[in-house]
Design an enzyme around this catalytic site. Structure first.
Site, PDB file in Angstrom:
ATOM      1  N   SER A  30       0.817  -1.217   0.000  1.00  0.00           N
ATOM      2  CA  SER A  30       0.000   0.000   0.000  1.00  0.00           C
ATOM      3  C   SER A  30       0.845   1.258   0.000  1.00  0.00           C
ATOM      4  O   SER A  30       1.718   1.422   0.853  1.00  0.00           O
ATOM      5  CB  SER A  30      -0.848   0.078   1.278  1.00  0.00           C
ATOM      6  N   HIS A  61      -3.596  -0.023  -4.784  1.00  0.00           N
ATOM      7  CA  HIS A  61      -2.772  -1.028  -5.470  1.00  0.00           C
ATOM      8  C   HIS A  61      -3.043  -0.927  -6.967  1.00  0.00           C
ATOM      9  O   HIS A  61      -4.179  -1.097  -7.411  1.00  0.00           O
ATOM     10  CB  HIS A  61      -3.094  -2.439  -4.972  1.00  0.00           C
ATOM     11  N   HIS A  83      -5.087  -9.890  -1.354  1.00  0.00           N
ATOM     12  CA  HIS A  83      -5.108 -10.275   0.059  1.00  0.00           C
ATOM     13  C   HIS A  83      -6.173 -11.336   0.312  1.00  0.00           C
ATOM     14  O   HIS A  83      -7.141 -11.442  -0.454  1.00  0.00           O
ATOM     15  CB  HIS A  83      -5.453  -9.053   0.938  1.00  0.00           C
ATOM     16  N   TYR A  85      -8.336 -11.036   2.659  1.00  0.00           N
ATOM     17  CA  TYR A  85      -9.572 -10.344   3.043  1.00  0.00           C
ATOM     18  C   TYR A  85     -10.404  -9.904   1.851  1.00  0.00           C
ATOM     19  O   TYR A  85     -11.562  -9.542   1.997  1.00  0.00           O
ATOM     20  CB  TYR A  85      -9.292  -9.159   3.982  1.00  0.00           C
ATOM     21  N   GLU A  86      -9.819  -9.955   0.644  1.00  0.00           N
ATOM     22  CA  GLU A  86     -10.602  -9.637  -0.557  1.00  0.00           C
ATOM     23  C   GLU A  86     -11.441 -10.846  -0.988  1.00  0.00           C
ATOM     24  O   GLU A  86     -12.161 -10.774  -1.980  1.00  0.00           O
ATOM     25  CB  GLU A  86      -9.666  -9.211  -1.692  1.00  0.00           C
ATOM     26  N   ALA A 113       3.019  -1.849   4.329  1.00  0.00           N
ATOM     27  CA  ALA A 113       2.773  -0.825   5.344  1.00  0.00           C
ATOM     28  C   ALA A 113       2.174  -1.558   6.536  1.00  0.00           C
ATOM     29  O   ALA A 113       1.448  -2.536   6.356  1.00  0.00           O
ATOM     30  CB  ALA A 113       1.777   0.202   4.818  1.00  0.00           C
ATOM     31  N   MET A 211      -1.669  -6.835   7.122  1.00  0.00           N
ATOM     32  CA  MET A 211      -2.644  -7.812   6.615  1.00  0.00           C
ATOM     33  C   MET A 211      -2.118  -8.561   5.386  1.00  0.00           C
ATOM     34  O   MET A 211      -2.900  -9.079   4.593  1.00  0.00           O
ATOM     35  CB  MET A 211      -3.946  -7.102   6.236  1.00  0.00           C
ATOM     36  N   SER A 212      -0.816  -8.552   5.208  1.00  0.00           N
ATOM     37  CA  SER A 212      -0.271  -9.175   3.991  1.00  0.00           C
ATOM     38  C   SER A 212       0.999  -9.940   4.326  1.00  0.00           C
ATOM     39  O   SER A 212       1.215 -10.331   5.464  1.00  0.00           O
ATOM     40  CB  SER A 212       0.029  -8.084   2.961  1.00  0.00           C
ATOM     41  N   ASN A 235       1.430   3.924  10.830  1.00  0.00           N
ATOM     42  CA  ASN A 235       0.593   4.453  11.924  1.00  0.00           C
ATOM     43  C   ASN A 235       0.923   3.695  13.194  1.00  0.00           C
ATOM     44  O   ASN A 235       1.414   2.570  13.129  1.00  0.00           O
ATOM     45  CB  ASN A 235      -0.901   4.237  11.583  1.00  0.00           C
ATOM     46  N   HIS A 247      -7.763   3.748   6.012  1.00  0.00           N
ATOM     47  CA  HIS A 247      -6.932   3.339   4.876  1.00  0.00           C
ATOM     48  C   HIS A 247      -6.300   4.572   4.225  1.00  0.00           C
ATOM     49  O   HIS A 247      -5.139   4.546   3.812  1.00  0.00           O
ATOM     50  CB  HIS A 247      -7.776   2.565   3.856  1.00  0.00           C
TER      51      HIS A 247
HETATM   52  N1  HPA Z   1      -3.023  -2.843  11.140  1.00  0.00           N
HETATM   53  C1  HPA Z   1      -3.092  -3.716  10.125  1.00  0.00           C
HETATM   54  N2  HPA Z   1      -2.668  -3.436   8.903  1.00  0.00           N
HETATM   55  C2  HPA Z   1      -2.146  -2.230   8.688  1.00  0.00           C
HETATM   56  C3  HPA Z   1      -2.052  -1.279   9.714  1.00  0.00           C
HETATM   57  C4  HPA Z   1      -2.502  -1.588  10.998  1.00  0.00           C
HETATM   58  O1  HPA Z   1      -2.462  -0.802  11.967  1.00  0.00           O
HETATM   59  N3  HPA Z   1      -1.485  -0.164   9.164  1.00  0.00           N
HETATM   60  C5  HPA Z   1      -1.249  -0.460   7.869  1.00  0.00           C
HETATM   61  N4  HPA Z   1      -1.637  -1.707   7.565  1.00  0.00           N
END
Ligand code: HPA
Length: 269
Positions: A30, A61, A83, A85-86, A113, A211-212, A235, A247
C-alpha cells in the site's frame, strides 16, 4: 487443474510477453508504488490479462506486473498484491509470486505498510523483517503439496534470509537510512485491530502488524527462494484512546514516508 499447471501456464504467458528472466521479484505494498518509477520498463502487464491471477480490489494497489531494469538488473515488480480479506483463497494470493519464482526470480523482496506495535516504532520508520507470526488462520501451503514446488513440511527457522538481512542493514547504513529490525505479525483483516488484539500481538512478540506478506513469505520460502521483507510503519497500531486508523491515512503516510524505503531498495538492488 493442479496449481503447478496453472503456474506453468502463467510462466509461459510471461515468457511470451517479455524476452527476459527476472533475477528478483519486488512486491509493493500500500502506498509504495512510487518505487516503480525508478524501474526502466521492459513490459508492464495488468493482472487482469494474466491467466488465473486475481485482480487487486484495493484502491492504492495499481494491479500490474512491471518487468524492467534497475541498475542493469532485470526485476519483476508486483505493483500491488491481493489479500485474503478480498475473498481470495491462500493459493490465489501467492500464485503470481510463485510464477515469478519459477520464471527465474531467486530472491523476493516483500514490502508493506503496517501499524507499529513496539513503542520505539513511529510512523515513517522502516523495519527489516527478521521473522513473522502468521495469525491469518491459514497457511499458503494449505492443501495438496506438489513436490515440484517444494516439500510438504518446510522448515521455517530462517524464513527471512539472514545473510541478505545483514547486507540490507549495511546498505541502509551506507545510504543514511535508519532501519529497525523486528517481527511482523500478519492478521486476516480487513478491519484494523482492536486494542486488545494489539496487546495480544505485543505479548506474542510482534513489533508491527499488517494484513499481507506472511503467505507470500511462506510460499516463496517453500519454493527455495530467498525472502526479504521491509515494513514501512504507517501508523501506531490501535490503542485505547488513540487516533482512528483509516486506509486513507495509511496511504497518505506511505506516500510521505515511502521515499526512504525506495532509496533503500534502489541502493540494495
Ligand atoms: N493494522 C493492520 N494493517 C495495517 C495497519 C494496521 O495498523 N497499518 C497499515 N496496515
Amino acid at each position: 487443474m493442479l496449481e503447478y499447471e496453472k503456474i506453468r501456464q502463467i510462466c509461459s504467458f510471461l515468457n511470451d510477453k517479455c524476452d527476459v528472466e527476472p533475477e528478483k521479484a519486488v512486491v509493493l505494498g500500500s502506498g509504495l508504488d512510487k518505487f516503480s518509477q525508478a524501474v526502466e520498463p521492459i513490459n508492464e502487464i495488468p493482472y487482469s490479462d494474466i491467466p488465473y491471477v486475481p485482480v487487486s480490489t484495493v484502491q492504492s494497489h495499481v494491479g500490474s506486473l512491471l518487468v524492467g531494469r534497475l541498475n542493469g538488473k532485470v526485476i519483476a515488480v508486483m505493483r500491488g498484491r491481493v489479500h485474503l480479506y478480498e475473498g481470495n483463497a491462500p493459493a490465489d494470493v501467492v500464485r503470481l509470486l510463485r510464477s515469478i519464482i519459477i520464471w527465474g526470480a531467486s530472491h523476493v523482496i516483500l514490502t508493506n505498510a503496517a501499524g507499529g506495535i513496539a513503542p520505539h516504532l513511529a510512523p515513517g520508520d522502516l523495519m527489516l523483517i527478521e521473522d513473522q507470526i502468521n495469525n491469518q488462520g491459514v497457511s499458503s501451503l494449505t492443501g495438496f503439496n506438489d513436490e515440484r514446488m517444494g516439500t510438504r513440511f518446510p522448515d521455517m527457522t530462517t524464513l527471512y534470509n539472514e545473510d541478505c538481512n545483514t547486507d540490507i542493514m549495511a546498505c541502509a547504513k551506507s545510504v543514511g537510512v535508519k532501519l529497525h529490525r523486528g517481527v511482523y505479525a500478519g492478521m486476516h483483516g480487513p478491519s484494523f485491530e482492536t486494542p486488545a488484539e494489539v496487546n495480544m500481538l505485543r505479548i506474542l512478540g510482534a513489533d508491527v502488524v499488517g494484513m499481507s506478506t506472511v503467505l507470500e513469505a511462506e510460499a516463496a520460502h517453500h519454493m527455495g527462494a530467498i525472502v526479504s521483507g521491509i515494513t514501512l510503519v504507517s501508523n501506531p497500531a490501535a490503542k485505547k484512546g488513540g487516533p482512528k486508523i483509516t486506509h486513507e491515512s495509511v496511504a497518505e503516510a506511505c506516500a510521505k514516508g515511502g521515499d526512504s524505503l525506495i532509496k533503500l531498495l534502489m541502493a540494495y538492488i
